[in-house]
Design an enzyme around this catalytic site. Structure first.
Site, PDB file in Angstrom:
ATOM      1  N   LYS A  10       0.814  -1.217   0.000  1.00 42.75           N
ATOM      2  CA  LYS A  10       0.000   0.000   0.000  1.00 42.75           C
ATOM      3  C   LYS A  10       0.856   1.280   0.000  1.00 42.75           C
ATOM      4  O   LYS A  10       2.056   1.239   0.267  1.00 42.75           O
ATOM      5  CB  LYS A  10      -0.948  -0.035   1.203  1.00 42.75           C
ATOM      6  CG  LYS A  10      -1.983  -1.181   1.130  1.00 42.75           C
ATOM      7  CD  LYS A  10      -3.029  -1.036   2.225  1.00 42.75           C
ATOM      8  CE  LYS A  10      -4.059  -2.166   2.140  1.00 42.75           C
ATOM      9  NZ  LYS A  10      -5.176  -1.956   3.105  1.00 42.75           N
ATOM     10  N   TYR A  50     -12.512  -2.202  -4.051  1.00 42.78           N
ATOM     11  CA  TYR A  50     -13.041  -2.258  -2.688  1.00 42.78           C
ATOM     12  C   TYR A  50     -14.568  -2.148  -2.666  1.00 42.78           C
ATOM     13  O   TYR A  50     -15.147  -1.770  -1.643  1.00 42.78           O
ATOM     14  CB  TYR A  50     -12.416  -1.159  -1.843  1.00 42.78           C
ATOM     15  CG  TYR A  50     -11.005  -1.480  -1.365  1.00 42.78           C
ATOM     16  CD1 TYR A  50     -10.762  -2.591  -0.556  1.00 42.78           C
ATOM     17  CD2 TYR A  50      -9.925  -0.674  -1.703  1.00 42.78           C
ATOM     18  CE1 TYR A  50      -9.482  -2.888  -0.102  1.00 42.78           C
ATOM     19  CE2 TYR A  50      -8.643  -0.958  -1.253  1.00 42.78           C
ATOM     20  CZ  TYR A  50      -8.433  -2.070  -0.448  1.00 42.78           C
ATOM     21  OH  TYR A  50      -7.170  -2.358   0.008  1.00 42.78           O
ATOM     22  N   PHE A  58     -15.841   3.986   6.340  1.00 37.83           N
ATOM     23  CA  PHE A  58     -14.448   4.261   6.006  1.00 37.83           C
ATOM     24  C   PHE A  58     -14.161   4.228   4.510  1.00 37.83           C
ATOM     25  O   PHE A  58     -13.041   4.519   4.086  1.00 37.83           O
ATOM     26  CB  PHE A  58     -13.508   3.299   6.755  1.00 37.83           C
ATOM     27  CG  PHE A  58     -13.685   1.823   6.428  1.00 37.83           C
ATOM     28  CD1 PHE A  58     -13.161   1.283   5.259  1.00 37.83           C
ATOM     29  CD2 PHE A  58     -14.342   0.984   7.320  1.00 37.83           C
ATOM     30  CE1 PHE A  58     -13.305  -0.075   4.967  1.00 37.83           C
ATOM     31  CE2 PHE A  58     -14.493  -0.378   7.034  1.00 37.83           C
ATOM     32  CZ  PHE A  58     -13.974  -0.896   5.850  1.00 37.83           C
ATOM     33  N   ARG A  86      -1.857 -14.261   4.544  1.00 42.59           N
ATOM     34  CA  ARG A  86      -2.568 -13.595   5.643  1.00 42.59           C
ATOM     35  C   ARG A  86      -1.802 -13.735   6.952  1.00 42.59           C
ATOM     36  O   ARG A  86      -1.808 -12.827   7.786  1.00 42.59           O
ATOM     37  CB  ARG A  86      -3.997 -14.139   5.761  1.00 42.59           C
ATOM     38  CG  ARG A  86      -4.826 -13.772   4.526  1.00 42.59           C
ATOM     39  CD  ARG A  86      -6.247 -14.285   4.597  1.00 42.59           C
ATOM     40  NE  ARG A  86      -7.056 -13.569   5.563  1.00 42.59           N
ATOM     41  CZ  ARG A  86      -7.572 -12.357   5.358  1.00 42.59           C
ATOM     42  NH1 ARG A  86      -7.340 -11.723   4.230  1.00 42.59           N
ATOM     43  NH2 ARG A  86      -8.319 -11.786   6.275  1.00 42.59           N
ATOM     44  N   THR A  92      -5.673  -7.139  10.365  1.00 39.92           N
ATOM     45  CA  THR A  92      -5.953  -5.894   9.628  1.00 39.92           C
ATOM     46  C   THR A  92      -5.497  -4.669  10.410  1.00 39.92           C
ATOM     47  O   THR A  92      -4.878  -3.763   9.857  1.00 39.92           O
ATOM     48  CB  THR A  92      -7.465  -5.781   9.352  1.00 39.92           C
ATOM     49  OG1 THR A  92      -7.881  -6.934   8.613  1.00 39.92           O
ATOM     50  CG2 THR A  92      -7.790  -4.524   8.547  1.00 39.92           C
ATOM     51  N   ARG A 103       2.200  -6.128   9.061  1.00 43.98           N
ATOM     52  CA  ARG A 103       1.397  -5.015   9.585  1.00 43.98           C
ATOM     53  C   ARG A 103       1.874  -4.573  10.967  1.00 43.98           C
ATOM     54  O   ARG A 103       1.810  -3.395  11.301  1.00 43.98           O
ATOM     55  CB  ARG A 103      -0.080  -5.399   9.586  1.00 43.98           C
ATOM     56  CG  ARG A 103      -0.664  -5.357   8.159  1.00 43.98           C
ATOM     57  CD  ARG A 103      -1.947  -6.110   8.080  1.00 43.98           C
ATOM     58  NE  ARG A 103      -2.705  -5.849   6.863  1.00 43.98           N
ATOM     59  CZ  ARG A 103      -3.753  -6.556   6.501  1.00 43.98           C
ATOM     60  NH1 ARG A 103      -4.160  -7.581   7.244  1.00 43.98           N
ATOM     61  NH2 ARG A 103      -4.401  -6.281   5.379  1.00 43.98           N
ATOM     62  N   ASN A 113      -2.190   0.258   6.615  1.00 42.67           N
ATOM     63  CA  ASN A 113      -1.693  -0.988   7.215  1.00 42.67           C
ATOM     64  C   ASN A 113      -0.763  -1.756   6.283  1.00 42.67           C
ATOM     65  O   ASN A 113      -0.586  -2.962   6.404  1.00 42.67           O
ATOM     66  CB  ASN A 113      -2.869  -1.854   7.695  1.00 42.67           C
ATOM     67  CG  ASN A 113      -3.767  -2.323   6.567  1.00 42.67           C
ATOM     68  OD1 ASN A 113      -3.599  -1.938   5.411  1.00 42.67           O
ATOM     69  ND2 ASN A 113      -4.736  -3.164   6.895  1.00 42.67           N
ATOM     70  N   HIS A 116      -2.305  -5.463   1.582  1.00 40.48           N
ATOM     71  CA  HIS A 116      -3.598  -6.128   1.386  1.00 40.48           C
ATOM     72  C   HIS A 116      -3.333  -7.537   0.895  1.00 40.48           C
ATOM     73  O   HIS A 116      -2.408  -7.762   0.112  1.00 40.48           O
ATOM     74  CB  HIS A 116      -4.452  -5.405   0.326  1.00 40.48           C
ATOM     75  CG  HIS A 116      -5.596  -6.246  -0.176  1.00 40.48           C
ATOM     76  ND1 HIS A 116      -6.795  -6.323   0.491  1.00 40.48           N
ATOM     77  CD2 HIS A 116      -5.700  -7.095  -1.232  1.00 40.48           C
ATOM     78  CE1 HIS A 116      -7.594  -7.183  -0.165  1.00 40.48           C
ATOM     79  NE2 HIS A 116      -6.949  -7.646  -1.209  1.00 40.48           N
ATOM     80  N   GLU A 127      -9.609 -10.788  -7.903  1.00 37.17           N
ATOM     81  CA  GLU A 127      -8.696  -9.653  -7.704  1.00 37.17           C
ATOM     82  C   GLU A 127      -7.516  -9.726  -8.679  1.00 37.17           C
ATOM     83  O   GLU A 127      -7.088  -8.706  -9.236  1.00 37.17           O
ATOM     84  CB  GLU A 127      -8.227  -9.620  -6.246  1.00 37.17           C
ATOM     85  CG  GLU A 127      -9.376  -9.315  -5.286  1.00 37.17           C
ATOM     86  CD  GLU A 127      -8.974  -9.332  -3.816  1.00 37.17           C
ATOM     87  OE1 GLU A 127      -7.810  -9.663  -3.488  1.00 37.17           O
ATOM     88  OE2 GLU A 127      -9.832  -8.991  -2.980  1.00 37.17           O
TER      89      GLU A 127
END
Ligand code: CMP
Length: 139
Positions: A10, A50, A58, A86, A92, A103, A113, A116, A127
């Site tokens: 990100k 998203y 948010f 993950r 998250t 993270r 964070n 993704h 995706e």
């Protein structure tokens, strides 16, 4: 089974020049980066990507953040890649993430964070197809 997942480094992480450190953590966990490109996401791409969150409070901030700077979109391959990624990312919210996760180490907030990752093989396929042409993925 050998699986693929979709990953994003990100804007908060690219801004701090953390792409290589994050990639090393992914690779050390046994994930192979079989496609990767640095892009500036458009508003439309972020809103579509998203889309499941569009009713959330948010959502506008999330879209603004994800278009605020470069991101690195990736396809990762490995045994149980969705879950493995993950685990390497951590929770998250960086405040809840396990020690040693991306993270926990790098995340600044629940929004910024750093990474993704797809939450299921089904979403991973959707995706991946949204950001990559088949010929860009070299497994
Ligand atoms: P990500 O895995 O990219 O998927 C949706 C993102 O929304 C999530 O990571 C968070 O960075 C972001 N987000 C921002 N605010 C919140 C929130 N309050 N709860 C959950 N996710 C949030």
């Amino acid at each position: 089974a050998l699986e693929r997942t979709f990953s994003i480094i990100k804007p908060d992480a690219t801004r701090r020049n953390l792409t290589g450190k994050i990639n090393a953590m992914l690779e050390d966990a046994g994930l192979r980066i079989i496609a990767q490109k640095r892009i500036r996401m458009t508003q439309e791409q972020a809103e579509t990507f998203y889309g499941v969150h569009k009713e959330r409070a948010f959502f506008p901030d999330l879209v603004k953040f994800m278009t605020s700077g470069p991101v690195v979109v990736q396809v990762l391959e490995g045994e149980g890649a969705v879950l493995k990624n993950r685990e390497v990312m951590g929770a998250t919210n960086p405040a809840n993430a396990e020690d040693g996760t991306i993270r926990k180490l790098f995340g600044e907030s629940v929004e910024a964070n750093s990474a993704h990752g797809s939450d299921s093989p089904e979403n991973a396929a959707i995706e991946i197809a949204y950001f990559f042409a088949g010929a860009e993925i070299v497994g």
